[in-house]
Design a protein around this motif. Structure first.
Motif, PDB file in Angstrom:
ATOM      1  N   LYS A 153       0.823  -1.207   0.000  1.00  0.00           N
ATOM      2  CA  LYS A 153       0.000   0.000   0.000  1.00  0.00           C
ATOM      3  C   LYS A 153       0.862   1.263   0.000  1.00  0.00           C
ATOM      4  CE  LYS A 153      -4.154   1.600   2.308  1.00  0.00           C
ATOM      5  NZ  LYS A 153      -5.051   1.384   3.443  1.00  0.00           N
ATOM      6  N   ALA A 154       2.017   1.209   0.679  1.00  0.00           N
ATOM      7  CA  ALA A 154       2.853   2.389   0.849  1.00  0.00           C
ATOM      8  C   ALA A 154       3.759   2.679  -0.348  1.00  0.00           C
ATOM      9  CB  ALA A 154       3.710   2.237   2.104  1.00  0.00           C
ATOM     10  N   LEU A 155       4.133   1.640  -1.083  1.00  0.00           N
ATOM     11  CA  LEU A 155       5.082   1.834  -2.178  1.00  0.00           C
ATOM     12  C   LEU A 155       4.387   1.772  -3.533  1.00  0.00           C
ATOM     13  CD1 LEU A 155       8.048  -0.375  -0.931  1.00  0.00           C
ATOM     14  CD2 LEU A 155       7.839   2.100  -0.813  1.00  0.00           C
ATOM     15  N   PRO A 156       4.775   2.654  -4.421  1.00  0.00           N
ATOM     16  CA  PRO A 156       4.212   2.607  -5.775  1.00  0.00           C
ATOM     17  C   PRO A 156       4.643   1.314  -6.491  1.00  0.00           C
ATOM     18  CG  PRO A 156       5.451   4.647  -5.406  1.00  0.00           C
ATOM     19  CD  PRO A 156       5.682   3.773  -4.234  1.00  0.00           C
ATOM     20  N   GLU A 157       3.849   0.925  -7.459  1.00  0.00           N
ATOM     21  CA  GLU A 157       4.099  -0.323  -8.193  1.00  0.00           C
ATOM     22  C   GLU A 157       5.491  -0.355  -8.817  1.00  0.00           C
ATOM     23  OE1 GLU A 157       3.552  -4.098  -9.598  1.00  0.00           O
ATOM     24  OE2 GLU A 157       2.209  -3.003  -8.258  1.00  0.00           O
ATOM     25  N   HIS A 158       5.959   0.756  -9.384  1.00  0.00           N
ATOM     26  CA  HIS A 158       7.279   0.756 -10.034  1.00  0.00           C
ATOM     27  C   HIS A 158       8.405   0.512  -9.024  1.00  0.00           C
ATOM     28  CE1 HIS A 158       7.261   5.012  -8.767  1.00  0.00           C
ATOM     29  NE2 HIS A 158       8.582   4.945  -8.875  1.00  0.00           N
ATOM     30  N   VAL A 159       8.245   0.950  -7.801  1.00  0.00           N
ATOM     31  CA  VAL A 159       9.253   0.704  -6.758  1.00  0.00           C
ATOM     32  C   VAL A 159       9.228  -0.769  -6.358  1.00  0.00           C
ATOM     33  CG1 VAL A 159       9.966   1.266  -4.410  1.00  0.00           C
ATOM     34  CG2 VAL A 159       9.176   3.076  -5.932  1.00  0.00           C
ATOM     35  N   LEU A 160       8.038  -1.334  -6.196  1.00  0.00           N
ATOM     36  CA  LEU A 160       7.916  -2.755  -5.872  1.00  0.00           C
ATOM     37  C   LEU A 160       8.551  -3.621  -6.960  1.00  0.00           C
ATOM     38  CD1 LEU A 160       4.260  -2.848  -4.504  1.00  0.00           C
ATOM     39  CD2 LEU A 160       6.362  -3.112  -3.174  1.00  0.00           C
TER      40      LEU A 160
END
Length: 66
Positions: free
Chosen positions: A50-57
Motif C-alpha cells: 500500500k505504501a510503495l508505488p508499483e514501479h518501486v515494488l
C-alpha cells in the motif's frame, strides 16, 4: 518484527547447539514461526504494498525473491 526475528534466531541457535533434542523448544519455534509469518502475510506485506508505488515494488522484486 525485528525483535521477533531476534527471538526466532536465538531459539534456532539454542536448538541447534543443544546436545539433546528438546521437543518443547521445537514446538515453541514452530509456534513463533507460524505467528510471525502470518503477521508478515496479513499485516506487514499489505502495508508495504500500500505504501510503495508499483514501479518501486517491481524494482525491488529481484531482491525479495532470492
Amino acid at each position: 518484527m525485528l525483535l521477533e526475528h531476534v527471538n526466532i534466531r536465538a531459539l534456532i541457535d539454542k536448538i541447534s547447539t543443544s546436545e539433546n533434542i528438546d521437543i518443547a523448544l521445537m514446538h515453541e519455534l514452530a509456534f513463533l514461526l507460524e505467528k510471525h509469518v502470518r503477521k508478515e502475510e496479513r499485516i506487514i506485506f499489505p502495508m508495504i504494498e500500500k505504501a510503495l508505488p508499483e514501479h518501486v515494488l517491481q524494482k525491488m522484486a529481484p531482491y525479495l525473491h532470492e
